[in-house]
Design an enzyme around this catalytic site. Sequence first.
Site: not given
Ligand code: SD4
Length: 331
Positions: A190, A218-220, A241-244
């Site tokens: 992100t 799915r929504v993050g 950023t990362g695993s939402g």
């Molecule tokens: C999500 N946080 O949809 C976002 C994905 C992401 O780097 O890229 N983060 O979970």
Amino acid sequence: MVTRRSFITKSTIGIAGISASTKMFASEMWKAEPCKPVVISTWNHGLPANEEAWKILAGNGYSLDAVEAGVRVPEADPEVITVGYGGIPDAKGKVTLDACIMNEKGDAGSVAYLQHIMHPVSVARLVMEKTPHVMLSGKGALKFALANGFEKEKLLTHDMRKRWKKWKKEKREFSPKINIENQLEENHDTISMLAVDSDGRLCGACTTSGMAFKMHGRVGDSPIIGAGLFVDGEVGGAAATGSGELVMKTLGSFLVVEFMRNGMSPAKACEEAVKRIVKKVPDYENHQIGYIALSKSGEYGAFSLQPGFDYAVKNHEFTGLKEAEAWLKKL
Ligand code: SD4
């Protein structure tokens, strides 16, 4: 960012020239030290995004305009495969976008599960400015965007379609990867951006195509105020950023700002929010999380779960990428 050493050098020179009437306590000088305006954003696609934001900040413009203009750069860039146009699709081959924006007064706008619109961040801004609501999703968000002059566009590029077909044939499973050197293999990243302008107004934005091959629908964390982004103009802002899913379960960005409210530096507040994930989420080692934070005075910092998270910074003193410290240190 100014290092403590350069601060000491500068303040020594400064103290020599301070008259009795302008005398400041060291703590006040320390607070006045950070450099404004400043913009920070996640990952290396933050570099060109910061440059765009800087055009506004350097002309004494509004940080809300700056963060919107900044994140529109990767939204429109098909080479950035984790945001906007050219983003990696979901398991059904659809590019579905999440974004939000917040200003220094705490106003917020957000869109989730939006398809066919290249600039979800600008739709989020309109939700904030033109509706009594904070969040619109799916078809309603699309209708709102089209009614406000946005055009319907095809966001799935030829390359991404090919990659999705390959994934469908070979894997068919959702498997987030931590950090990937090869951009073509990337599966999340992100862009989140925070900026303080020369009038001290702090705003933020966040926009993403989400995790690669996520379940349809799915929504993050990125459009969730307090999770992917939070701004309190009297304190500071934070973004993720990362695993939402891990960020949502701990309301990460809100948590970072609350730690800052209680006196922590931006970097320390990010570290504590990562530690909350470590404490609460059993399989945290299989994920990457990165937080960035900015205080209203322009002090910034970041922290990540895994090594390899870098963030882009621009102010009058520094332009470039910095690597965040990580909870799981490099071997
Ligand atoms: C999500 N946080 O949809 C976002 C994905 C992401 O780097 O890229 N983060 O979970």
